[in-house]
Design an enzyme around this catalytic site. Structure first.
Site, PDB file in Angstrom:
ATOM      1  N   HIS A 137      -3.775 -10.183  -8.308  1.00 57.54           N
ATOM      2  CA  HIS A 137      -3.892  -8.770  -8.647  1.00 57.54           C
ATOM      3  C   HIS A 137      -2.509  -8.263  -9.046  1.00 57.54           C
ATOM      4  O   HIS A 137      -1.489  -8.766  -8.592  1.00 57.54           O
ATOM      5  CB  HIS A 137      -4.414  -8.018  -7.410  1.00 57.54           C
ATOM      6  CG  HIS A 137      -4.796  -6.593  -7.652  1.00 57.54           C
ATOM      7  ND1 HIS A 137      -3.861  -5.579  -7.751  1.00 57.54           N
ATOM      8  CD2 HIS A 137      -6.016  -5.996  -7.781  1.00 57.54           C
ATOM      9  CE1 HIS A 137      -4.489  -4.433  -7.924  1.00 57.54           C
ATOM     10  NE2 HIS A 137      -5.788  -4.650  -7.960  1.00 57.54           N
ATOM     11  N   ASP A 214      -2.304 -11.696   0.318  1.00 56.75           N
ATOM     12  CA  ASP A 214      -3.051 -10.506  -0.075  1.00 56.75           C
ATOM     13  C   ASP A 214      -4.475 -10.694   0.423  1.00 56.75           C
ATOM     14  O   ASP A 214      -5.253 -11.447  -0.145  1.00 56.75           O
ATOM     15  CB  ASP A 214      -3.000 -10.358  -1.590  1.00 56.75           C
ATOM     16  CG  ASP A 214      -3.918  -9.253  -2.115  1.00 56.75           C
ATOM     17  OD1 ASP A 214      -4.592  -8.584  -1.300  1.00 56.75           O
ATOM     18  OD2 ASP A 214      -3.982  -9.074  -3.341  1.00 56.75           O
ATOM     19  N   GLN A 217      -9.616  -8.928  -0.254  1.00 53.99           N
ATOM     20  CA  GLN A 217     -10.977  -9.452  -0.289  1.00 53.99           C
ATOM     21  C   GLN A 217     -11.243 -10.411   0.860  1.00 53.99           C
ATOM     22  O   GLN A 217     -12.370 -10.507   1.349  1.00 53.99           O
ATOM     23  CB  GLN A 217     -11.235 -10.166  -1.630  1.00 53.99           C
ATOM     24  CG  GLN A 217     -11.030  -9.299  -2.854  1.00 53.99           C
ATOM     25  CD  GLN A 217     -11.962  -8.107  -2.907  1.00 53.99           C
ATOM     26  OE1 GLN A 217     -13.107  -8.157  -2.450  1.00 53.99           O
ATOM     27  NE2 GLN A 217     -11.483  -7.016  -3.472  1.00 53.99           N
ATOM     28  N   LYS A 240     -11.829  -1.087   1.150  1.00 53.83           N
ATOM     29  CA  LYS A 240     -12.675  -2.218   0.773  1.00 53.83           C
ATOM     30  C   LYS A 240     -13.421  -2.786   1.987  1.00 53.83           C
ATOM     31  O   LYS A 240     -14.384  -3.527   1.832  1.00 53.83           O
ATOM     32  CB  LYS A 240     -11.830  -3.309   0.120  1.00 53.83           C
ATOM     33  CG  LYS A 240     -11.099  -2.864  -1.142  1.00 53.83           C
ATOM     34  CD  LYS A 240     -10.237  -3.966  -1.698  1.00 53.83           C
ATOM     35  CE  LYS A 240      -9.280  -3.471  -2.769  1.00 53.83           C
ATOM     36  NZ  LYS A 240      -9.938  -2.968  -3.979  1.00 53.83           N
ATOM     37  N   CYS A 378      -7.207  -5.317 -12.969  1.00 60.19           N
ATOM     38  CA  CYS A 378      -5.816  -5.420 -12.500  1.00 60.19           C
ATOM     39  C   CYS A 378      -5.387  -6.879 -12.379  1.00 60.19           C
ATOM     40  O   CYS A 378      -4.703  -7.260 -11.429  1.00 60.19           O
ATOM     41  CB  CYS A 378      -5.634  -4.690 -11.172  1.00 60.19           C
ATOM     42  SG  CYS A 378      -5.744  -2.904 -11.318  1.00 60.19           S
TER      43      CYS A 378
END
Length: 420
Positions: A137, A214, A217, A240, A378
């Site tokens: 991202h 990161d 998700q 999220k 992104c």
């Protein structure tokens, strides 16, 4: 029908998870859009919020709200307790050793920038290398580019395979004695690829590099234990994870946080202030200047507690069955190219419709009540890797059911007819 690699075929149902019961916790899922039942397939951008989270936040604003820390009165003390209890909930949710390792931020983007501007500035010098992958991202690309340009660093990119996978051999080839930081996604926000992050962390640590994951998700679709993963920093956003916007988390090993300088100055992040000199509070307060997102942090904790009341293994089985059904169903359609088909992927599906711009496809689906995202997500370098201007993305939440996938397939068939 075009595949870039074999897709899943298992479509088994999961009796331990009743999606229809869970859907009742989300009032928005019962509404109509353009006269059609809402089919929400954009949870990867921002998930819907269960009633329990909304009720918790409303109750705090109605009955318990005050600013936190240093207040001598009851409401402030109660708000402080709720806010710090939320920190403890987050720590337990991701297996942190202590709540003091949890820094609340506005989101994962701010968390990554915080690490870049504190750890990065303090520890990286000209010629040092940062390793990322080609599926990151922008939030895990641009901060490192900015730091690279400021300090004369080298940014190295691990390639992505045709099926969306990242190989350990390619990671090993990118590492060197000058590698100081490895910053990679736990799960791709576009392709759903689950990266071998534990193995990547082990490889990085062998050469003395620090590892940031990161987890935007990953924390949604997988159980996360930061000690088990072996990383040094883990970041994610609350919105999220069925929580509110405006709240995110930076987890860092305490010894790293304790050695990092502050990024923003102001109230609550100081030990003392004179006109000659200021000294800093211990983490996590050192990195939370000003009034924090009090109610949002409490809302995030409520989302985690709601998730903990579910059978997470059953949720994962439900999402996996949905993904198998989606990959099989969409893969059977003519004129559809699926991207990211590596086994074990999370509940994110990216695809293209032959001869159609992704935005046109998304607009036609919207007229049928189907919410998907279209564009570069992104992740412009990843679009370049696959030679497309953008992709359509359907990202699933635990509240999605097979009817949503079937509606998407029918919607795509109708969209292709309209675009012909």
């Amino acid at each position: 029908m075009t595949h870039l690699a074999p897709a899943h075929t298992d479509t088994g149902a999961n009796a331990a998870f009743d999606v229809e019961v869970v859907r009742r916790d989300f009032p928005v899922l019962s509404r109509q859009v353009h006269g059609k039942p809402l089919v929400y397939l954009d949870s990867g951008a921002s998930a819907q919020k269960p009633r329990q989270v909304l009720d918790t936040m409303r109750a705090v604003y109605d009955w318990e709200y005050a600013n936190v820390h240093r207040g001598a009165y009851f409401l402030s003390q109660q708000a402080t307790r709720r806010y710090e209890d939320a920190r403890g909930t987050v720590a337990r949710f991701i297996g942190a050793a202590s709540p003091d390792e949890i820094v609340f931020t506005r989101g994962a983007t701010e968390a990554i920038n915080l690490v870049a501007q504190t750890f990065g500035r303090a520890n990286l010098t000209a010629g040092d290398e940062i390793v990322i992958t080609a599926l990151e991202h922008h939030s895990n690309i641009v901060p490192w580019q900015m730091l690279r340009d400021e300090k004369g660093l080298v940014l190295k990119v691990v390639p992505v395979g045709d099926d969306g996978s990242v190989s350990l051999e390619d990671v090993a080839a990118a590492l060197s004695e000058r590698t100081r930081l490895v910053a990679v996604a736990h799960v791709s926000n576009v392709l759903g690829t689950v990266l071998p992050v534990k193995e990547i962390a082990e490889m990085a640590h062998k050469i003395g590099a620090t590892v940031l994951l990161d987890g935007c998700q990953g924390v949604v679709h997988l159980p996360v234990d930061v000690a088990e993963l072996g990383c040094d920093f883990y970041v994610f956003s609350g919105h999220k994870l069925y929580g509110p916007t405006g709240i995110g988390v930076l987890w860092g090993r305490h010894e790293l946080l304790a050695a990092m300088p502050p990024w923003q100055g102001g109230g609550d992040m100081i030990a003392s202030v004179t006109f000659e000199k200021s000294t800093w509070a211990e983490p996590p307060a050192r990195f939370e200047a000003g009034t924090p997102a009090i109610v949002q942090a409490i809302g995030l904790a409520a989302a985690m507690e709601w998730l903990d009341d579910l059978d997470r293994a059953a949720v994962h089985a439900h999402e996996s069955a949905l993904m198998a059904h989606a990959m099989q169903t969409l893969g059977a359609l003519d004129g559809i190219t699926l991207f990211g088909t590596t086994p074990g992927k999370a509940a994110v599906i990216a695809f293209a419709v032959d001869g159609a711009h992704p935005h046109d496809v998304a607009a036609l689906l919207d007229r049928q009540g189907i919410c998907v995202r279209a564009g570069h997500h992104c992740a412009e370098p990843l679009m370049g890797r696959f030679g497309v201007p953008g992709m359509v993305r359907a990202s699933l939440g635990l509240y999605n059911h097979r009817q949503d996938i079937d509606a998407l397939a029918a919607g795509l068939t109708k969209a292709r007819q309209m675009l012909a």
